[in-house]
Design a protein around this motif. Sequence first.
Motif, PDB file in Angstrom:
ATOM      1  N   PHE A   1       1.051  -1.251   0.009  1.00 53.35           N
ATOM      2  CA  PHE A   1      -0.019   0.423  -0.046  1.00 53.35           C
ATOM      3  C   PHE A   1       1.086   1.168  -0.077  1.00 53.35           C
ATOM      4  O   PHE A   1       1.995   1.168   0.046  1.00 53.35           O
ATOM      5  N   VAL A   2       0.758   2.471   0.036  1.00 51.07           N
ATOM      6  CA  VAL A   2       1.329   3.348   0.208  1.00 51.07           C
ATOM      7  C   VAL A   2       0.283   4.378   0.865  1.00 51.07           C
ATOM      8  O   VAL A   2      -0.523   4.440   0.851  1.00 51.07           O
ATOM      9  N   VAL A   3       1.254   4.906   1.722  1.00 47.78           N
ATOM     10  CA  VAL A   3       1.048   5.793   3.037  1.00 47.78           C
ATOM     11  C   VAL A   3       1.332   7.032   2.168  1.00 47.78           C
ATOM     12  O   VAL A   3       2.871   7.620   1.683  1.00 47.78           O
ATOM     13  N   ASN A   4      -0.226   7.998   1.612  1.00 52.04           N
ATOM     14  CA  ASN A   4      -0.334   9.129   0.574  1.00 52.04           C
ATOM     15  C   ASN A   4       0.484  10.254   1.713  1.00 52.04           C
ATOM     16  O   ASN A   4       0.667  10.636   3.016  1.00 52.04           O
ATOM     17  N   GLU A   5       0.990  11.665   1.020  1.00 53.05           N
ATOM     18  CA  GLU A   5       0.742  12.836   2.062  1.00 53.05           C
ATOM     19  C   GLU A   5      -0.170  13.427   2.923  1.00 53.05           C
ATOM     20  O   GLU A   5       0.786  14.024   3.701  1.00 53.05           O
ATOM     21  N   LYS A   6      -1.238  13.018   3.174  1.00 50.14           N
ATOM     22  CA  LYS A   6      -2.210  13.479   3.921  1.00 50.14           C
ATOM     23  C   LYS A   6      -1.808  12.094   5.305  1.00 50.14           C
ATOM     24  O   LYS A   6      -2.692  12.063   6.272  1.00 50.14           O
ATOM     25  N   GLY A   7      -1.194  11.340   5.277  1.00 53.18           N
ATOM     26  CA  GLY A   7      -0.926   9.815   6.360  1.00 53.18           C
ATOM     27  C   GLY A   7      -1.775   9.094   5.350  1.00 53.18           C
ATOM     28  O   GLY A   7      -2.084   8.434   6.668  1.00 53.18           O
TER      29      GLY A   7
ATOM     30  N   VAL B   1      -5.931  -3.171   6.456  1.00 55.52           N
ATOM     31  CA  VAL B   1      -5.735  -2.656   6.065  1.00 55.52           C
ATOM     32  C   VAL B   1      -6.117  -1.593   5.679  1.00 55.52           C
ATOM     33  O   VAL B   1      -5.860  -0.105   5.740  1.00 55.52           O
ATOM     34  N   ASN B   2      -7.255  -1.986   4.437  1.00 54.46           N
ATOM     35  CA  ASN B   2      -7.968  -0.737   4.449  1.00 54.46           C
ATOM     36  C   ASN B   2      -8.727   0.065   4.976  1.00 54.46           C
ATOM     37  O   ASN B   2      -8.988   1.613   5.055  1.00 54.46           O
ATOM     38  N   ASN B   3      -8.926  -0.896   6.742  1.00 59.82           N
ATOM     39  CA  ASN B   3      -9.472   0.583   7.641  1.00 59.82           C
ATOM     40  C   ASN B   3      -8.857   0.937   8.446  1.00 59.82           C
ATOM     41  O   ASN B   3      -8.952   1.593   9.778  1.00 59.82           O
ATOM     42  N   MET B   4      -7.419   0.944   8.641  1.00 59.48           N
ATOM     43  CA  MET B   4      -6.218   1.313   9.344  1.00 59.48           C
ATOM     44  C   MET B   4      -6.779   3.207   8.944  1.00 59.48           C
ATOM     45  O   MET B   4      -7.170   3.690   8.917  1.00 59.48           O
ATOM     46  N   PRO B   5      -6.272   3.688  10.987  1.00 60.63           N
ATOM     47  CA  PRO B   5      -6.383   4.553  11.315  1.00 60.63           C
ATOM     48  C   PRO B   5      -5.166   5.627  10.073  1.00 60.63           C
ATOM     49  O   PRO B   5      -4.484   5.452   9.896  1.00 60.63           O
ATOM     50  N   GLN B   6      -5.081   7.101   9.827  1.00 57.42           N
ATOM     51  CA  GLN B   6      -4.515   7.502   9.796  1.00 57.42           C
ATOM     52  C   GLN B   6      -3.385   7.322  10.177  1.00 57.42           C
ATOM     53  O   GLN B   6      -2.852   7.349  11.117  1.00 57.42           O
ATOM     54  N   TRP B   7      -1.642   7.569   9.289  1.00 57.78           N
ATOM     55  CA  TRP B   7      -0.437   7.933  10.002  1.00 57.78           C
ATOM     56  C   TRP B   7       0.103   8.871   9.690  1.00 57.78           C
ATOM     57  O   TRP B   7      -0.597   9.857   9.134  1.00 57.78           O
ATOM     58  N   THR B   8       1.309   8.544  10.142  1.00 61.36           N
ATOM     59  CA  THR B   8       1.888  10.408  10.231  1.00 61.36           C
ATOM     60  C   THR B   8       2.635  10.019   8.741  1.00 61.36           C
ATOM     61  O   THR B   8       3.372   9.038   8.701  1.00 61.36           O
ATOM     62  N   PRO B   9       2.929  10.891   7.321  1.00 62.47           N
ATOM     63  CA  PRO B   9       3.549  11.213   6.662  1.00 62.47           C
ATOM     64  C   PRO B   9       4.667  11.012   6.465  1.00 62.47           C
ATOM     65  O   PRO B   9       5.095  11.550   6.901  1.00 62.47           O
ATOM     66  N   GLY B  10       5.207  10.242   5.853  1.00 61.68           N
ATOM     67  CA  GLY B  10       6.842  10.715   5.398  1.00 61.68           C
ATOM     68  C   GLY B  10       7.377  11.919   5.227  1.00 61.68           C
ATOM     69  O   GLY B  10       5.884  12.580   4.821  1.00 61.68           O
ATOM     70  N   ARG B  11       8.330  11.850   5.469  1.00 60.33           N
ATOM     71  CA  ARG B  11       9.134  13.302   5.162  1.00 60.33           C
ATOM     72  C   ARG B  11      10.598  13.365   4.942  1.00 60.33           C
ATOM     73  O   ARG B  11      10.977  12.534   4.796  1.00 60.33           O
TER      74      ARG B  11
ATOM     75  N   ARG C   1      12.764  16.067   2.688  1.00 62.34           N
ATOM     76  CA  ARG C   1      13.272  17.290   2.879  1.00 62.34           C
ATOM     77  C   ARG C   1      12.078  18.195   3.549  1.00 62.34           C
ATOM     78  O   ARG C   1      12.315  19.718   2.775  1.00 62.34           O
ATOM     79  N   ASP C   2      11.636  18.696   4.516  1.00 64.09           N
ATOM     80  CA  ASP C   2      10.312  19.104   4.792  1.00 64.09           C
ATOM     81  C   ASP C   2       9.057  19.157   4.331  1.00 64.09           C
ATOM     82  O   ASP C   2       8.087  19.634   4.900  1.00 64.09           O
ATOM     83  N   LYS C   3       9.363  17.955   3.372  1.00 63.67           N
ATOM     84  CA  LYS C   3       7.696  17.629   2.423  1.00 63.67           C
ATOM     85  C   LYS C   3       7.207  16.347   2.749  1.00 63.67           C
ATOM     86  O   LYS C   3       7.334  15.770   2.848  1.00 63.67           O
ATOM     87  N   ALA C   4       5.659  16.741   2.888  1.00 64.88           N
ATOM     88  CA  ALA C   4       5.405  14.935   3.338  1.00 64.88           C
ATOM     89  C   ALA C   4       4.777  14.982   1.875  1.00 64.88           C
ATOM     90  O   ALA C   4       4.785  15.029   0.691  1.00 64.88           O
ATOM     91  N   VAL C   5       5.259  13.195   1.155  1.00 57.99           N
ATOM     92  CA  VAL C   5       5.399  12.592   0.311  1.00 57.99           C
ATOM     93  C   VAL C   5       4.748  11.201   0.476  1.00 57.99           C
ATOM     94  O   VAL C   5       5.063  10.729   1.580  1.00 57.99           O
ATOM     95  N   ARG C   6       4.889  10.392  -0.146  1.00 60.43           N
ATOM     96  CA  ARG C   6       4.136   9.590  -0.952  1.00 60.43           C
ATOM     97  C   ARG C   6       4.574   8.033  -0.407  1.00 60.43           C
ATOM     98  O   ARG C   6       6.584   8.177  -0.977  1.00 60.43           O
ATOM     99  N   VAL C   7       4.719   7.252   0.091  1.00 57.12           N
ATOM    100  CA  VAL C   7       5.620   6.157   0.504  1.00 57.12           C
ATOM    101  C   VAL C   7       5.015   4.743   0.382  1.00 57.12           C
ATOM    102  O   VAL C   7       3.595   4.950   0.690  1.00 57.12           O
ATOM    103  N   ALA C   8       6.040   4.481  -0.652  1.00 60.81           N
ATOM    104  CA  ALA C   8       4.985   2.403  -0.900  1.00 60.81           C
ATOM    105  C   ALA C   8       5.770   2.281   0.449  1.00 60.81           C
ATOM    106  O   ALA C   8       6.875   1.785   1.172  1.00 60.81           O
ATOM    107  N   TYR C   9       4.820   0.940   0.957  1.00 51.06           N
ATOM    108  CA  TYR C   9       4.620  -0.470   2.362  1.00 51.06           C
ATOM    109  C   TYR C   9       4.572  -1.408   2.594  1.00 51.06           C
ATOM    110  O   TYR C   9       3.400  -1.520   1.546  1.00 51.06           O
ATOM    111  N   THR C  10       4.475  -2.685   2.667  1.00 48.73           N
ATOM    112  CA  THR C  10       4.995  -3.665   1.711  1.00 48.73           C
ATOM    113  C   THR C  10       4.284  -4.372   3.369  1.00 48.73           C
ATOM    114  O   THR C  10       5.874  -4.143   4.552  1.00 48.73           O
ATOM    115  N   ILE C  11       3.205  -5.019   4.324  1.00 47.05           N
ATOM    116  CA  ILE C  11       3.478  -5.565   5.225  1.00 47.05           C
ATOM    117  C   ILE C  11       2.689  -7.202   5.467  1.00 47.05           C
ATOM    118  O   ILE C  11       1.699  -7.290   4.779  1.00 47.05           O
ATOM    119  N   PRO C  12       3.895  -7.384   5.998  1.00 45.90           N
ATOM    120  CA  PRO C  12       2.740  -9.663   6.172  1.00 45.90           C
ATOM    121  C   PRO C  12       1.763  -9.732   7.210  1.00 45.90           C
ATOM    122  O   PRO C  12       1.858  -9.011   8.098  1.00 45.90           O
TER     123      PRO C  12
END
Length: 99
Positions: free
Chosen positions: A41-47, A70-80, A82-93
């Motif tokens: 999944f991807v954690v987007n700029e908004k978490g 996974v789709n019902n997960m609460p919001q994450w703190t987004p990845g950063r 250079r001080d900008k929120a960015v999309r980050v791909a994740y894989t979990i077992p």
Amino acid sequence: MEHMPEFPGGQAALLKYIATSIKYPVICVETGITGKVFISFVVNEKGEVVEAKVARSPDANLSAEALRVVNNMPQWTPGRQRDKAVRVAYTIPVNFVLQ
């Protein structure tokens, strides 16, 4: 990546959330199906968790349940970066083990 996205409460909280949210599909219990489902999944700029999909799975019923959690997960703190929120791909077992 300067700061990876973080599940509220960290890694231990993520594992606990998955463990308490999973409802083992009855059909899989009856047929003894176990195994690991890998969800990407991807954690987007908004978490928010977006674009969740099954990377690998032993069974379609287990896949559906892991995706639901996974789709019902609460919001994450987004990845950063250079001080900008960015999309980050994740894989979990998600491990399905019969007791």
